[in-house]
Design an enzyme around this catalytic site. Structure first.
Site, mmCIF file in Angstrom:
data_model
loop_
_atom_site.group_PDB
_atom_site.id
_atom_site.type_symbol
_atom_site.label_atom_id
_atom_site.label_comp_id
_atom_site.label_asym_id
_atom_site.label_seq_id
_atom_site.Cartn_x
_atom_site.Cartn_y
_atom_site.Cartn_z
ATOM 1 N N ASP A 1 -7.494 -15.111 2.045
ATOM 2 C CA ASP A 1 -8.549 -15.515 1.103
ATOM 3 C C ASP A 1 -9.632 -16.289 1.839
ATOM 4 O OD1 ASP A 1 -6.352 -17.174 1.392
ATOM 5 O OD2 ASP A 1 -6.463 -18.053 -0.598
ATOM 6 N N ASP B 1 -7.214 -2.823 3.952
ATOM 7 C CA ASP B 1 -7.941 -1.922 3.053
ATOM 8 C C ASP B 1 -9.104 -2.674 2.403
ATOM 9 O OD1 ASP B 1 -8.203 0.504 1.423
ATOM 10 O OD2 ASP B 1 -7.508 -0.743 -0.234
ATOM 11 N N LYS C 1 -1.009 -13.993 4.540
ATOM 12 C CA LYS C 1 -0.850 -14.891 3.390
ATOM 13 C C LYS C 1 0.556 -15.482 3.482
ATOM 14 C CE LYS C 1 -2.426 -16.550 -0.551
ATOM 15 N NZ LYS C 1 -3.602 -17.435 -0.617
ATOM 16 N N TYR D 1 0.818 -1.219 0.000
ATOM 17 C CA TYR D 1 0.000 0.000 0.000
ATOM 18 C C TYR D 1 0.852 1.270 0.000
ATOM 19 C CZ TYR D 1 -4.529 2.228 0.650
ATOM 20 O OH TYR D 1 -5.682 2.937 0.467
#
Ligand code: NAI
Length: 341
Positions: A210, A234, A177, A130
């Site tokens: 996910d 986000d 992740k 980001y």
């Protein structure tokens, strides 16, 4: 009479000026009843500032936040796929606003698919993809740098666990992740685990990002605090806003050790800008967080009570939450509700 609170106000663009005008009116009215006074130091940022001052963030705006330590900010448009880089990212980095705190909670009376939601997103706010550190290596090949540090990861984990302990929250899920990004997200997790070990009173768990999206949609009630890196936070924030009625509702705070900037989760909503359609609730609830932050608890509570009354009655609501009223009518309704509460 107590000294006026000096607050830097960035109305922003798109729907920003509409929602911030409504929020300032409501905060002023609440303050008039509780004895709190405010001095608003207004600044443009982004494209509007560039037109006027040839700077996307005027130096005077930086100085104002440095002095006032607290800002209320409307959304600022960031051009897609080119143009100037994000004003939001620049402000968060400049003032080391390392914690992005986003409570997601239903408003009474507003029917949604998921009643009784009460979760908090705690998002690291200064690094990760980001930060937008990118360059073109050769034509057709671009590199984006995902920087994750022990310092920032430990700092945000400490913030989340400390908040949980002080506010009776029971469970923290670290979202990651690390199965794929073994080093960067692996480091984030190691830092979270290290901090978790010092807070035995708060349950700690880990979910892959996910799977988290699926779990959130299937059963958001399993979550209490979601502790995330910047980009995952986000994305998950917008998803979670849908549980309680959408982006028009969810507030946020960017918190550092010196300064704080309060702003809604939503963006500048160009599709509805200038049409008196925007819901000012998200920015209003951000202002409520701000008032608590500066010690104006009674003023904050007066606004919250008025706001909840309007939703409970359900007569004057904006279109995004199923009503047919505009921004200004909604603002009037909150003002009236505060008077009669
Ligand atoms: P967005 O959040 O502006 O809008 C997404 C959808 O939600 C739109 O359909 C919009 O009409 C609706 N919506 C958002 N806020 C609403 C409100 N208060 N009341 C009623 N409906 C509302 O997201 P989008 O379109 O992806 O981004 C537009 C611009 O905003 C981009 O330039 C983006 O970079 C910027 N942005 C700025 C943020 C900030 O300043 N903190 C945060 C997010 C996006």
């Amino acid at each position: 009479m107590a000294k006026a609170h000096a607050i830097t106000l960035i109305p922003g663009d798109g729907i920003g000026p509409e929602v911030s005008a409504a929020v300032v009116r409501i905060v002023e009215a609440a303050g008039a009843a509780t004895g709190a006074t405010f001095e608003w130091h207004r600044f443009a940022a982004g494209a509007e500032a560039f037109e006027k001052y040839k700077e996307y963030i005027p130096q005077a705006l930086y100085r104002s936040i440095e002095e006032n330590k607290v800002a209320l900010k409307g959304p600022v448009t960031t051009p897609v796929g080119g143009g100037f880089s994000s004003i939001n990212v620049a402000l968060r980095q400049r003032f080391e606003l390392f914690a992005n705190f986003r409570p997601v909670k239903n408003l009474p009376g507003l029917k949604t698919r998921y009643p009784g939601i009460d979760l908090i997103i705690v998002r690291e706010n200064t690094e990760d993809l980001y930060a937008g550190l990118e360059h073109e290596i050769i034509p057709g090949v671009v590199q984006s740098l995902k920087i994750i540090t022990e310092k920032a990861s430990t700092r945000i984990a400490n913030f989340a666990f400390d908040y949980a302990r002080k506010n009776g929250r029971k469970k923290i899920h670290a979202i990651h992740k690390a199965n794929i990004m073994k080093l960067s997200d692996g480091l984030f997790l190691r830092c979270c685990r290290g901090v978790a070990a010092t807070y035995p009173d708060v349950t700690y768990a880990e979910h892959i990002v996910d799977n988290t999206c699926m779990q959130l949609v299937m059963n958001p009630y399993q979550y209490d605090i979601l502790l995330t890196e910047n980009l995952y936070g986000d994305i998950i924030s917008d998803l979670c806003s849908a549980f309680v009625g959408g982006l028009g509702l969810v507030p946020g705070a960017n918190l550092g050790t010196e300064c704080a900037i309060f702003e809604a989760v939503h963006g500048s909503a160009p599709d509805i800008a200038g049409k008196d359609l925007a819901n000012p609730t998200a920015l209003l609830q951000s202002a409520v967080l701000m008032l608590h932050h500066i010690g104006e608890k009674t003023t904050a509570e007066r606004i919250q009570v008025g706001l909840e009354k309007v939703y409970t009655e359900g007569k004057v609501l904006t279109k995004d939450v199923g009503g047919s009223s505009g921004t200004s009518a909604f603002c009037e309704a909150v003002l009236t509700a505060m008077e009669s509460a």
